[in-house]
Structure formats: C-alpha cells, structure tokens
Motif scaffolding. Structure first.
Motif, PDB file in Angstrom:
ATOM      1  N   GLY A 136       0.750  -5.165  12.283  1.00 32.39           N
ATOM      2  CA  GLY A 136      -0.343  -4.125  11.151  1.00 32.39           C
ATOM      3  C   GLY A 136      -1.330  -3.135  11.905  1.00 32.39           C
ATOM      4  O   GLY A 136      -1.595  -2.057  11.780  1.00 32.39           O
ATOM      5  N   TRP A 137      -1.585  -4.029  12.892  1.00 31.35           N
ATOM      6  CA  TRP A 137      -3.009  -3.911  13.555  1.00 31.35           C
ATOM      7  C   TRP A 137      -3.565  -2.343  13.932  1.00 31.35           C
ATOM      8  O   TRP A 137      -3.989  -1.250  14.510  1.00 31.35           O
TER       9      TRP A 137
ATOM     10  N   ARG B 177       0.789   6.245   4.270  1.00 34.20           N
ATOM     11  CA  ARG B 177       2.815   5.835   3.694  1.00 34.20           C
ATOM     12  C   ARG B 177       2.699   4.997   4.830  1.00 34.20           C
ATOM     13  O   ARG B 177       3.858   3.797   4.956  1.00 34.20           O
ATOM     14  N   ALA B 178       2.706   5.213   6.387  1.00 35.12           N
ATOM     15  CA  ALA B 178       2.688   4.395   7.370  1.00 35.12           C
ATOM     16  C   ALA B 178       2.171   3.066   7.362  1.00 35.12           C
ATOM     17  O   ALA B 178       2.742   1.952   7.721  1.00 35.12           O
ATOM     18  N   VAL B 179       1.046   3.115   7.298  1.00 36.86           N
ATOM     19  CA  VAL B 179      -0.297   1.797   7.512  1.00 36.86           C
ATOM     20  C   VAL B 179       0.714   1.213   5.807  1.00 36.86           C
ATOM     21  O   VAL B 179       0.377  -0.182   6.201  1.00 36.86           O
ATOM     22  N   ALA B 180       0.548   1.677   4.484  1.00 35.30           N
ATOM     23  CA  ALA B 180       1.144   0.726   3.569  1.00 35.30           C
ATOM     24  C   ALA B 180       2.618  -0.259   3.595  1.00 35.30           C
ATOM     25  O   ALA B 180       2.322  -1.155   2.998  1.00 35.30           O
ATOM     26  N   GLY B 181       3.235  -0.058   4.836  1.00 38.94           N
ATOM     27  CA  GLY B 181       4.852  -0.809   4.597  1.00 38.94           C
ATOM     28  C   GLY B 181       4.025  -1.844   5.717  1.00 38.94           C
ATOM     29  O   GLY B 181       4.843  -2.660   5.651  1.00 38.94           O
ATOM     30  N   TRP B 182       3.026  -1.591   6.181  1.00 39.28           N
ATOM     31  CA  TRP B 182       2.742  -3.007   7.022  1.00 39.28           C
ATOM     32  C   TRP B 182       1.823  -4.326   6.571  1.00 39.28           C
ATOM     33  O   TRP B 182       1.836  -4.648   6.853  1.00 39.28           O
ATOM     34  N   PHE B 183       1.707  -3.905   5.391  1.00 39.49           N
ATOM     35  CA  PHE B 183       0.453  -5.033   4.306  1.00 39.49           C
ATOM     36  C   PHE B 183       1.024  -4.918   3.016  1.00 39.49           C
ATOM     37  O   PHE B 183       1.648  -4.106   2.510  1.00 39.49           O
ATOM     38  N   ASP B 184       0.884  -6.204   2.736  1.00 39.76           N
ATOM     39  CA  ASP B 184       0.662  -6.323   1.221  1.00 39.76           C
ATOM     40  C   ASP B 184      -0.152  -6.967   0.830  1.00 39.76           C
ATOM     41  O   ASP B 184      -0.660  -6.588  -0.275  1.00 39.76           O
ATOM     42  N   ARG B 185      -0.852  -8.552   1.223  1.00 33.87           N
ATOM     43  CA  ARG B 185      -1.777  -9.046   0.656  1.00 33.87           C
ATOM     44  C   ARG B 185      -2.948  -8.366   0.776  1.00 33.87           C
ATOM     45  O   ARG B 185      -3.862  -8.684   0.052  1.00 33.87           O
ATOM     46  N   SER B 186      -2.601  -7.238   2.326  1.00 31.82           N
ATOM     47  CA  SER B 186      -4.002  -6.387   2.517  1.00 31.82           C
ATOM     48  C   SER B 186      -3.810  -5.243   2.099  1.00 31.82           C
ATOM     49  O   SER B 186      -4.497  -4.816   3.576  1.00 31.82           O
ATOM     50  N   ARG B 187      -3.441  -5.088   1.691  1.00 33.57           N
ATOM     51  CA  ARG B 187      -3.006  -3.535   2.046  1.00 33.57           C
ATOM     52  C   ARG B 187      -4.117  -2.865   1.316  1.00 33.57           C
ATOM     53  O   ARG B 187      -4.504  -1.474   1.768  1.00 33.57           O
ATOM     54  N   GLY B 188      -5.028  -3.185   0.291  1.00 35.88           N
ATOM     55  CA  GLY B 188      -6.019  -2.340   0.218  1.00 35.88           C
ATOM     56  C   GLY B 188      -7.055  -2.586   1.218  1.00 35.88           C
ATOM     57  O   GLY B 188      -7.546  -1.050   1.530  1.00 35.88           O
ATOM     58  N   LEU B 189      -7.613  -3.083   1.909  1.00 30.38           N
ATOM     59  CA  LEU B 189      -8.329  -3.461   3.249  1.00 30.38           C
ATOM     60  C   LEU B 189      -8.301  -2.730   4.383  1.00 30.38           C
ATOM     61  O   LEU B 189      -8.535  -2.018   5.122  1.00 30.38           O
TER      62      LEU B 189
END
Length: 406
Positions: free
Chosen positions: A10-11, A125-137
């Motif tokens: 996701g980076w 929305r685009a970013v959140a879909g790629w992350f779970d554990r590190s979603r906040g960062l």
C-alpha cells in the motif's frame, strides 16, 4: 508480519494520495486567508461580506454524500481524476471572475462542490482499503500532504499575490492541481477493490465488510461523531479563514504572519503523524477527545496575549494539533465504527456536517470582525466550542468498545 505486508503493497497509494492531496481542496482552508486583503481592496467588499460569500461555498459540501456514494460504486480513482481536473478549472474561473459579490459567491460554491471529489473522504477511501493494522498511521501519513503543501505553498503564494496580483495566485493553485496532483493519482492511487462493468472486482480476495445504512443511521455512534464535528469545525474553520488578517491586525508584519501560518501547517504535520501512530495503539475515542480539547488553550492565548509573536506561535501550534488530527480521526472512526462497505458515503455525510459548520464558522468570524473591529470575541467563544466537541468524542467510548467486540 501483517503490518509489513500492508505497507509493502500500500505504500505507493499513500505516497500518491499525500502528494495529490497537497494540491486539492483541503489546502484551500490554509491559504484562502491570503486572498482576503487583496480581494477586499480590489472590489471594495468588507471582510464580513467576503466571509459570508465564502461561507456559502460550504453549501457545496451538500454534494459530498452523493460523491461518496459514487466513489463507493465506481472506485476512488475516476472520481479523484475528474475532481482534480474540475478543481483546476474552478481556480481559473476565480482568476477571471467579473468582480461582483454575487458572481464570486456562485463560483466559490462550485469550486467547493467540485473540490469535494478530490477531498479527504475520497482519498482516505482509497488508502483505508489497503490497511487494517496500520490504518491510523497510513491515514495520518496521507493527510500530511495537506499541511506539508501548505507550509511550502504559503510563502510562495504570498509572494506571487504581493508581486504579481491575486489573479496569478489563483492560476498558480490551478497549475498545481493539474500538473502535480492529476499525474500523482493517475500513476499511484488505486483502490484495493475495483468496480468494472457493474461487477465488483478485487485486487486480492479481501471482502468489503461493514454496516448497512439502516444500521448506521440508527447508531448512537454516528450521531455522536457527526454532532461533535459541528462546534469543533465551526471554530477551527473560522480561525483558519481569518488567520492572516487576524495576525496582521494585531501588529504582526505580513512576512512574519506568513511565517506563523507556515508554522501552523508544520504543527498540523506533526499532529497527523503523532495521532496516526497513537490511534493504532490507544483507544481512539480518548485520543480524539484529548486532541479536540487542546485548541481551547490556543484560543485563550490569542485572546489574552494579542499581538505577542511568541504567544501567537504557541497558540497556532496548539490549534494546529487538532486541525491536523481532525480529518484523520474522522476517517479512522468511520472505518472503525461502520467498516468499509459504505465508507465514502458515510464520510460524505460527515463532510456535510463539516461543511455546514465551516460555513457558519467563516461567516461568524467575518461578521464578528465587522461588529467588533476585532476577532477576539469569536476567539473567546471558540474555547467552549472545542470543549463541547471533545466531550462528545469522549462519549464514543462504549460505541468503539462495542465495535471492537464485534
């Protein structure tokens, strides 16, 4: 391991979104006050009249739920590309406006409505879909593109407006959206979940889960979150809309005031990174409540120590802490409470609350200046506004704990 896998995949999305956000609608809140003096001088408007006209722009945020629903249906990228192209065109229109208050009002409203399509809701929305554990960062890093761009753009834009006129200031902002933001989205930002020919296609087999709208609208957490945004954003947007003239009116030179605006933007960057790191590790309602209360101290400092450069710097840093965290926290809390199924459309409804409260805040600060020849009264009232919003966010405790249990 999961965090490393998330970042490995996701980076590029985070980097592209951060870069493009720095040329999109959220930056306008930071730099709009630079146009107050030249526009009022050019057309003879009072600050209150300009503020009221600018406040009407937030009515454009009423389109946010529909734009969010479109992004949930077709994906973020096409909405973002259309938004950035239209947003650049809106700045060109502002540069060549006919000079009547009515025309400015209509143009700035359309500018905001189009800009919603390249706002924080769609990017997150685009970013959140790629992350779970590190979603906040991940969301925090994404949103740092806004204050970082503001810190870099403000001195340059101030120089362009002073040396070459406000029209060229608008054209400069248009060129950034079109020549920097558009390619960044085209090359780097993509959804983990795509829509093609009406069918849901996935880059990987992770399902899109979350509450349906009937559950959301009946949720106590939704209304606590939405209502908390009203007092916080009314105060915050009002302050940002008047920041430059507020500082220069107190005796601070325009050059030093521009430096303080850049310092404010830097504090937002630090706050976003720190908040993103904290909400991955601490209760998000607690982080949100504490962060929302900090600007109350900053407003009090501006009232009690008007014209003092050092206290103004400290005050803007404290106000910047909340401004930096707000959008990150909204995105994180929406995903935490309701999942990703209707993420952009729920976020879009929150944007309506942000937009309407922001409209009130801009008009409130402008009219307060016309009535009192000072922004001090509006700043004093901002103190309890922040504290009320903080209390509502802290009240999310049981809702967040319930979502964790589920």
């Amino acid at each position: 391991m999961q965090q490393k896998a998330e970042w490995r995949e996701g980076w590029p999305v985070v980097m592209g979104a951060a870069l493009a956000l720095g040329t999109a609608l959220p930056v306008w809140n930071y730099v709009s006050s630079l146009f107050v003096a030249p526009l009022t001088a050019e057309f003879g408007w009072t600050r209150g009249q300009l503020a009221s006209a600018s406040a009407s722009a937030f009515l454009g945020s009423l389109a946010a739920p529909l734009i969010g629903k479109l992004a949930d249906a077709v994906g973020s990228r096409p909405v973002l590309l259309g938004g950035l192209a239209g947003y650049a065109a809106a700045f060109v229109t502002l540069a060549y406006q006919p000079g009547t208050l009515a025309a400015y009002t209509v143009i700035i409203m359309m500018h905001t409505m189009i800009g919603i399509a390249c706002g924080g809701a769609i990017f997150s929305r685009a970013v959140a879909g790629w992350f779970d554990r590190s979603r906040g960062l991940a969301l925090g890093l994404t949103m740092t593109g806004v204050p970082l761009a503001a810190a870099l753009i403000t001195p340059a834009l101030s120089h362009i407006i002073t040396s070459y006129g406000w029209q060229n200031g608008f054209l400069f902002l248009a060129s950034l959206s079109l020549l920097l933001g558009f390619p960044a989205v085209l090359l780097m930002v993509k959804d983990r979940h795509r829509i093609s020919f009406g069918k849901h296609e996935q880059v990987d087999p992770v399902p899109v889960e979350g509450a349906d709208w009937r559950q959301i609208i009946r949720s106590r957490g939704f209304w606590l979150l939405a209502l908390s945004l009203i007092p916080i954003n009314a105060a915050g947007t009002g302050i940002m809309s008047a920041m430059m003239p507020m500082l220069t009116d107190s005796g601070i030179s325009p050059a030093r005031a521009a430096t303080l605006v850049s310092l404010f933007a830097i504090s937002v960057i630090v706050a976003r990174l720190a908040t993103g790191w904290l909400i991955d590790r601490l209760p998000s309602y607690a982080v949100a409540g504490v962060v929302a209360s900090i600007p109350a101290v900053g407003c009090a400092l501006l009232v009690l120590h008007e014209g003092n450069y050092m206290f103004a710097a400290i005050a803007l840093i404290l106000i910047g802490v909340q401004q930096g965290a707000e959008i990150d926290l909204v995105g994180y809390l929406v995903a935490k409470l309701f999942g990703l199924r209707n993420y952009a459309s729920v976020y879009g409804v929150c944007v309506v609350f942000l937009g309407l409260s922001g409209a009130f805040g801009v008009a409130w600060f402008g009219q307060s200046f016309d009535a009192n020849a000072s922004y001090l009264m509006a700043l004093a009232i901002s103190v309890p506004c922040y504290l009320i919003g903080a209390a509502l966010l802290l009240a999310l405790r049981s809702d967040i704990q319930r979502s964790n249990a589920e």
